[in-house]
Enzyme design. Structure first.
Site, PDB file in Angstrom:
ATOM      1  N   GLU A  86      53.165 -20.612   6.135  1.00 57.62           N
ATOM      2  CA  GLU A  86      52.051 -20.861   5.644  1.00 57.62           C
ATOM      3  C   GLU A  86      50.829 -20.343   6.362  1.00 57.62           C
ATOM      4  O   GLU A  86      49.920 -19.600   5.558  1.00 57.62           O
ATOM      5  CB  GLU A  86      51.510 -22.528   5.711  1.00 57.62           C
ATOM      6  N   HIS A 122      45.568  -4.942  -7.824  1.00 62.53           N
ATOM      7  CA  HIS A 122      46.612  -5.584  -7.287  1.00 62.53           C
ATOM      8  C   HIS A 122      47.912  -5.433  -8.169  1.00 62.53           C
ATOM      9  O   HIS A 122      47.807  -4.953  -9.030  1.00 62.53           O
ATOM     10  CB  HIS A 122      46.476  -7.244  -7.302  1.00 62.53           C
ATOM     11  N   GLU A 124      49.850  -7.422  -9.612  1.00 59.75           N
ATOM     12  CA  GLU A 124      50.349  -7.988 -10.816  1.00 59.75           C
ATOM     13  C   GLU A 124      49.633  -7.411 -11.962  1.00 59.75           C
ATOM     14  O   GLU A 124      50.479  -7.053 -12.975  1.00 59.75           O
ATOM     15  CB  GLU A 124      49.580  -9.389 -10.643  1.00 59.75           C
ATOM     16  N   CYS A 152      46.363 -14.322  -7.056  1.00 58.64           N
ATOM     17  CA  CYS A 152      44.725 -14.704  -6.732  1.00 58.64           C
ATOM     18  C   CYS A 152      44.412 -15.162  -7.957  1.00 58.64           C
ATOM     19  O   CYS A 152      44.769 -14.936  -9.096  1.00 58.64           O
ATOM     20  CB  CYS A 152      43.961 -13.651  -6.168  1.00 58.64           C
ATOM     21  N   CYS A 155      43.811 -12.334 -10.722  1.00 57.71           N
ATOM     22  CA  CYS A 155      44.981 -12.015 -11.373  1.00 57.71           C
ATOM     23  C   CYS A 155      45.519 -12.757 -12.041  1.00 57.71           C
ATOM     24  O   CYS A 155      46.299 -12.542 -13.280  1.00 57.71           O
ATOM     25  CB  CYS A 155      45.964 -11.578 -10.011  1.00 57.71           C
TER      26      CYS A 155
END
Length: 245
Positions: A86, A122, A124, A152, A155
């Site tokens: 994380e 990005h 994606e 994000c 995206c």
């Protein structure tokens, strides 16, 4: 990714900080400059010469980051970027491994990966610009992504729009980590993506093993899961389920 707040759950929480990596991080530790003794004089060239002469050095203009494409990922970068911790210090880019089944009559699967620097487009969005810029409305495209981090908010919204517009596309996204999952905008984006028909799931240990065999320059070396890989998957999968319910 910023530190997370602890939450009441029966599952073990994801470790906040990683144990020391056995090898040096290639993309985190800059090479140390050689020490210059008092009797040595560094060579004067470029900005160094200008500084020595009292002149203001010219600012260095760096080239823009670009989307990187390829077939196989360096094993070091895979182990670091896809690690499902994380506390993701140093993981400032996204790796996207893709498989595209273009339906009957197509010449096999499209397979490869994209990598970004989170400074421009990005991965994606770049996927639909570079790998699959157009779709045959009469065809059926089954796309599977294995990504180091979930999309994000921006995206996720763009992907939802693409899926709404291209009904022939079916997309599944398996993520190693959830990006800023506590942010309301991220949660809205993931919900919109799921509502548009995208299958969202966290990567299981078996998914890491499959991605290693399919997309990594492993030299036939087997993948060894890191400690807490299963526990971290369960933690993230629970958080994703809470968001999508």
């Amino acid at each position: 990714m910023a530190d997370r707040k602890s939450s009441a759950t029966s599952r073990p929480t994801v470790r906040r900080k990683e144990r020391a990596e056995p090898e040096a991080k290639k993309d985190e530790e800059p090479a140390k400059e050689a020490e210059v003794s008092e009797t040595e004089t560094p060579k004067e060239n470029g900005a160094a010469a200008a500084a020595t002469n009292g002149e203001k050095p010219e600012p260095m203009e760096l080239p823009p980051f670009e989307i990187i494409t390829g077939n196989r990922i360096d094993p070091f970068f895979f182990k670091f970027q896809f690690k499902n911790v994380e506390y993701s210090s140093g993981r400032n880019k996204t790796f996207l491994c893709y498989l595209v089944d273009q339906g009957p009559g197509a010449d096999g699967l499209l397979r490869g990966y994209l990598e970004d620097e989170h400074t421009g487009s990005h991965v994606e969005e770049a996927f639909f610009q570079q790998v699959l810029p157009s779709c045959d409305p009469a065809g059926k495209y089954t796309i599977t992504w294995y990504v180091s981090s979930s999309p994000c908010a921006a995206c996720a919204g763009k992907l939802a729009e693409i899926l709404e517009a291209r009904k022939s596309v079916r997309l599944s996204i398996f993520s190693a980590r959830l990006f800023d999952w506590e942010e309301p905008a991220i949660q809205v984006g993931l919900k919109a993506l799921a509502a548009a028909g995208c299958k969202l799931r966290m990567m299981k240990p078996l998914d890491f093993n499959y991605t290693w065999d399919t997309f990594v320059e492993s030299d036939d070396q087997p993948f060894t899961p890191w400690e807490d890989c299963q526990e971290n998957y369960e933690y993230y999968q629970e958080k994703l389920a809470d968001i999508l319910q």
